[in-house]
Design an enzyme around this catalytic site. Structure first.
Site, short mmCIF file in Angstrom:
data_model
loop_
_atom_site.label_atom_id
_atom_site.label_comp_id
_atom_site.label_asym_id
_atom_site.label_seq_id
_atom_site.Cartn_x
_atom_site.Cartn_y
_atom_site.Cartn_z
N THR A 37 1.18 -1.19 0.00
CA THR A 37 0.08 0.02 -0.07
C THR A 37 0.67 1.25 -0.16
O THR A 37 2.11 1.06 -0.26
CB THR A 37 -1.00 -0.18 1.18
OG1 THR A 37 -1.92 0.97 0.95
CG2 THR A 37 -0.31 0.06 2.71
N LYS B 165 3.55 1.33 -3.75
CA LYS B 165 2.75 0.78 -4.77
C LYS B 165 3.51 0.57 -6.21
O LYS B 165 3.46 -0.28 -6.95
CB LYS B 165 1.42 1.09 -5.19
CG LYS B 165 0.20 0.64 -4.01
CD LYS B 165 -1.09 1.16 -4.29
CE LYS B 165 -1.91 0.27 -3.52
NZ LYS B 165 -3.60 0.45 -4.06
N ASN C 196 -0.46 -3.74 -5.82
CA ASN C 196 -1.04 -4.10 -4.56
C ASN C 196 -0.82 -5.09 -3.93
O ASN C 196 -1.26 -5.64 -2.75
CB ASN C 196 -2.56 -3.58 -4.58
CG ASN C 196 -3.37 -4.54 -5.35
OD1 ASN C 196 -2.94 -5.42 -6.06
ND2 ASN C 196 -4.61 -4.49 -4.73
N ASP D 11 -6.77 -4.10 -7.81
CA ASP D 11 -7.55 -2.92 -7.21
C ASP D 11 -8.70 -2.71 -8.47
O ASP D 11 -9.79 -2.66 -7.89
CB ASP D 11 -6.77 -1.54 -7.21
CG ASP D 11 -5.91 -1.45 -6.06
OD1 ASP D 11 -6.32 -2.14 -5.00
OD2 ASP D 11 -4.99 -0.70 -6.14
N GLY E 291 -10.90 12.80 -10.44
CA GLY E 291 -9.45 12.41 -9.75
C GLY E 291 -8.65 11.66 -10.78
O GLY E 291 -9.25 10.92 -11.79
N THR F 54 -6.04 18.97 -11.11
CA THR F 54 -4.59 19.41 -12.13
C THR F 54 -4.94 18.44 -13.34
O THR F 54 -4.89 17.46 -13.50
CB THR F 54 -3.38 18.66 -11.35
OG1 THR F 54 -3.42 19.10 -9.88
CG2 THR F 54 -2.25 19.12 -12.01
N TYR G 128 -14.05 5.14 1.82
CA TYR G 128 -14.92 4.37 2.83
C TYR G 128 -15.04 4.68 4.12
O TYR G 128 -15.57 3.89 5.02
CB TYR G 128 -14.73 2.90 2.50
CG TYR G 128 -13.00 2.38 2.94
CD1 TYR G 128 -12.26 2.54 1.97
CD2 TYR G 128 -12.77 2.28 4.12
CE1 TYR G 128 -10.97 1.75 2.29
CE2 TYR G 128 -11.80 1.65 4.52
CZ TYR G 128 -10.72 1.65 3.46
OH TYR G 128 -9.45 1.17 3.75
P1 ATR Z 1 -4.75 7.76 -5.08
O1 ATR Z 1 -3.61 7.09 -5.18
O2 ATR Z 1 -5.39 7.50 -3.65
O3 ATR Z 1 -5.30 8.23 -6.09
P2 ATR Z 1 -3.15 10.38 -5.36
O4 ATR Z 1 -2.23 9.89 -6.47
O5 ATR Z 1 -2.45 11.19 -4.21
O6 ATR Z 1 -3.99 9.34 -4.39
O7 ATR Z 1 -4.49 11.34 -6.02
C1 ATR Z 1 -5.24 11.98 -5.05
C2 ATR Z 1 -6.50 12.42 -6.04
O8 ATR Z 1 -7.21 13.32 -5.24
C3 ATR Z 1 -5.91 13.43 -7.13
O9 ATR Z 1 -6.77 13.30 -8.32
C4 ATR Z 1 -5.97 14.50 -6.43
O10 ATR Z 1 -5.83 15.84 -7.39
P3 ATR Z 1 -4.66 16.58 -7.82
O11 ATR Z 1 -4.02 15.65 -9.23
O12 ATR Z 1 -4.96 17.83 -8.56
O13 ATR Z 1 -3.60 16.65 -6.79
C5 ATR Z 1 -7.28 14.72 -5.68
N1 ATR Z 1 -7.36 15.71 -4.70
C6 ATR Z 1 -6.60 15.56 -3.37
N2 ATR Z 1 -7.19 16.65 -2.59
C7 ATR Z 1 -7.89 17.43 -3.71
C8 ATR Z 1 -8.52 18.60 -3.49
N3 ATR Z 1 -8.23 19.36 -2.02
N4 ATR Z 1 -9.21 19.29 -4.31
C9 ATR Z 1 -9.49 18.72 -5.55
N5 ATR Z 1 -8.81 17.21 -5.78
C10 ATR Z 1 -7.91 16.83 -4.61
#
Ligand code: ATR
Length: 277
Positions: free
Chosen positions: A66, A70, A91, A107, A133, A159, A224
């Site tokens: 995790t 990963k 994973n 996943d 996301g 982003t 969750y």
């Molecule tokens: P994971 O592996 O769980 O997907 P990650 O790669 O860190 O974790 O991705 C987190 C996601 O949540 C990303 O899509 C992130 O958007 P950015 O790519 O712009 O960072 C999104 N995210 C986290 N905090 C956010 C916020 N405050 N507003 C909008 N999107 C957010």
């Protein structure tokens, strides 16, 4: 006299205390009367390779991987499944008797199984899937949705460049829209998936305007904790079919448990309760 080894498995990450996997695997070990152990291990990036290579010597048959390992754990593997290659992360590691390490990613499988169980009427070809996301979790979700035959995936991320990178990897099925436009694409969606961390306890709420959600649309959240996020609550009020994210965690563990301990476990209400304990 030869003694059979008790199989050991576990999960490596950092931090690891919050992981639900130990409760889950221990529940199955107990339910099926299997002699085995499942151990959480806090492993730093610097120690990752040394720890992983020493685990098979101690009787480990595999480990879950995790955050934040990963991606890095892929470099240690001798063989990587196609789905793990596509997602760019693992994973699940399997330590084979011939000494090799195999990396898989379950996943996407867990995501789809959860969706199919929670929303049996969902038809992958009924209409576009909106994915909120573009991080590691989104990659697994998009791979799974493509596999399931979803023709159009509308991807939106704070982003934008990150979403565009995913589109480049997954091809024409994926259309990127601006994060500020996210509310406008919900109306046409057959499926909406939140893969961001927004809505998780301790994180800000997902503030995308949700009034476009239509009755009958399937809405699922990978978050969750809490089980009923604001997204799911609002979606339910709008007449959507909602599926919480706990099932993804449970289902992604099924193939690993089967490989390591030789029994395919069932996901049911008792499994959910065990994971939440
Ligand atoms: P994971 O592996 O769980 O997907 P990650 O790669 O860190 O974790 O991705 C987190 C996601 O949540 C990303 O899509 C992130 O958007 P950015 O790519 O712009 O960072 C999104 N995210 C986290 N905090 C956010 C916020 N405050 N507003 C909008 N999107 C957010």
């Amino acid at each position: 006299m030869t003694e059979t080894r008790i199989p050991l498995a576990g999960v490596i990450g950092s931090p690891i205390a919050h992981s639900r996997s130990p409760q889950l695997h221990r529940h199955w070990l107990g339910t099926y009367g299997i002699r085995g152990f499942y151990i959480p291990m806090d492993v730093t990036r610097d120690n990752l390779e040394r720890v992983v290579r020493s685990l098979p010597l101690m009787g480990f048959v595999g480990v879950n991987v995790t955050v934040p390992h990963k991606e890095d754990a892929m470099d240690i593997a001798d063989k990587i499944t196609d789905r793990a290659t596509l997602i760019g992360a693992t994973n699940t590691l399997v330590f084979r008797e011939d000494g090799t390490i195999h990396a898989d990613n379950t996943d996407g499988y867990g995501f789809l199984e959860n969706l199919r169980n929670g929303a049996p009427t969902w038809d992958p070809q009924a209409g576009p899937a909106v994915v909120l996301g573009a991080g590691g979790a989104a990659r697994a979700v998009i791979a799974a949705l493509s596999d399931a035959g979803v023709r159009e995936i509308i991807l939106t991320n704070r982003t934008r460049a990150r979403a565009e990178r995913l589109r480049d990897d997954f091809g024409q099925r994926v259309r990127v829209v601006d994060w500020v436009q996210a509310g406008n694409v919900l109306e046409d969606a057959a499926l909406v998936v939140n893969t961001t961390s927004l809505g998780m306890s301790g994180q800000p709420d997902l503030r995308v305007p949700l009034d476009g959600l239509q009755k009958g649309t399937v809405v699922t959240d990978l978050v969750y904790s809490p089980l009923r996020t604001r997204l799911l609550t609002v979606a339910e009020q709008a007449g959507c079919i909602t599926v919480d994210g706990l099932g993804m965690l449970l289902h992604q563990a099924v193939p690993a448990f089967e490989r390591w301990f030789g029994h395919r476990p069932t996901v049911d209400e008792a499994t959910r309760e065990a994971a939440l304990r």
